[in-house]
Design a protein around this motif. Structure first.
Motif, PDB file in Angstrom:
ATOM      1  N   VAL A  36       0.826  -1.202   0.000  1.00  0.00           N
ATOM      2  CA  VAL A  36       0.000   0.000   0.000  1.00  0.00           C
ATOM      3  C   VAL A  36       0.866   1.261   0.000  1.00  0.00           C
ATOM      4  O   VAL A  36       0.583   2.222  -0.746  1.00  0.00           O
ATOM      5  CB  VAL A  36      -0.953  -0.009   1.213  1.00  0.00           C
ATOM      6  N   SER A  69       0.500   3.676  -3.222  1.00  0.00           N
ATOM      7  CA  SER A  69      -0.164   4.957  -2.942  1.00  0.00           C
ATOM      8  C   SER A  69       0.817   6.116  -3.025  1.00  0.00           C
ATOM      9  O   SER A  69       0.479   7.203  -3.519  1.00  0.00           O
ATOM     10  CB  SER A  69      -0.815   4.918  -1.561  1.00  0.00           C
ATOM     11  N   GLY A  95      -5.736   2.555  -2.487  1.00  0.00           N
ATOM     12  CA  GLY A  95      -4.872   2.104  -1.405  1.00  0.00           C
ATOM     13  C   GLY A  95      -5.603   2.053  -0.080  1.00  0.00           C
ATOM     14  O   GLY A  95      -5.389   1.131   0.726  1.00  0.00           O
TER      15      GLY A  95
END
Length: 279
Positions: free
Chosen positions: A171, A175, A234
């Motif tokens: 993530v 992101s 995300g």
């Protein structure tokens, strides 16, 4: 009687042709050094940006983490648990990434363009993608400790399981790439430094309102704007990982969308760098 033999006068042009080869001028300009490859250039820019921003690392981490933890504490009085708690913790964790990768990077490239710093990078034999990716990676690296601390603190605060927090390994970079590319593009495309700062602040505010607040409580038009925000996917992937039995195909789909948006935003930032560097 001695006869004087006149010395032969050599024309200046003939003298120049008779010069030794060691002093002869080159026929053309010297060849330039080959252009640096992408990966070595990327590593060099990343290390340079990381060492440059190291002085400001502790204040950035403190502000971003304190802000996200404070939001979760405030939301604790409104949200009890369930899907809303998962959304708050996931959104607050990704907000740390947005604060640095989007807001601070927009300000950095806006200041770099206003001060003429792009001219320095334009003279270096490095690809434009290396400059953008190196700066984006360096700023996104600062978000790792704050994001992990926020996710752990939120899980304890809302009594969520810590089992699948390893998903942060995917993530954070995905992101971060999506938001860093967007932040760099805002800083490079803004005609003035103040406008770049404003765009970075607005982007972080959008990540705060659309990412932290549960999607079920948002009006439908605002929900459409939430779907356009790069960090949303995300947030969704991290929120789904808090389930006892996560739906991993859906989590992987969210991460894939986040990765695709990250590639597009970094490509936009690279184009914006080329456009700003030639002016």
């Amino acid at each position: 009687m001695t006869s004087i033999v006149p010395t032969e006068v050599v024309p200046p042009r003939a003298r120049r042709t008779a010069e030794p080869a060691a002093f002869a001028r080159p026929a053309g300009p010297a060849p330039l050094a080959p252009r640096a490859r992408l990966l070595p250039s990327l590593a060099a820019v990343y290390r340079a940006q990381l060492s440059r921003a190291r002085v400001a690392r502790i204040p950035l981490l403190f502000v971003a983490t304190f802000q996200s933890v404070g939001i979760m504490v405030l939301m604790r009085g409104v949200v009890d648990g369930g899907a809303e708690a998962r959304a708050v913790v996931a959104g607050s964790s990704v907000l740390v990434v947005a604060f640095v990768a989007l807001n601070m990077l927009a300000q950095y490239f806006g200041q770099l363009r206003a001060a003429g710093g792009l001219d320095h990078y334009a003279t270096l034999p490095v690809p434009p993608a290396a400059v953008v990716l190196g700066a984006a990676g360096a700023y996104a690296s600062f978000t790792v400790p704050g994001t992990v601390v926020t996710a752990v603190a939120g899980s304890v605060l809302f009594q969520l399981p810590l089992t699948h927090l390893w998903i942060l390994v995917a993530v954070i970079p995905l992101s971060g790439a999506a938001l860093a590319g967007l932040g760099a593009a805002c800083g490079l495309l803004a005609p003035r430094q103040e406008l770049a700062t404003l765009l970075g602040q607005l982007g972080m505010s959008a990540a705060l309102l659309l990412g932290v607040l549960p999607a079920e409580r948002l009006p439908e038009p605002v929900g459409w704007a939430r779907d356009l925000l790069p960090s949303t996917y995300g947030v969704e992937a991290l929120a789904r990982s808090f389930d006892a039995h996560p739906d991993w195909p859906v989590v992987l789909l969210d991460l894939a969308v986040c990765a695709a948006v990250g590639v597009l935003s970094l490509a936009l930032a690279t184009w914006a760098y080329r456009r700003a560097a030639v002016r």
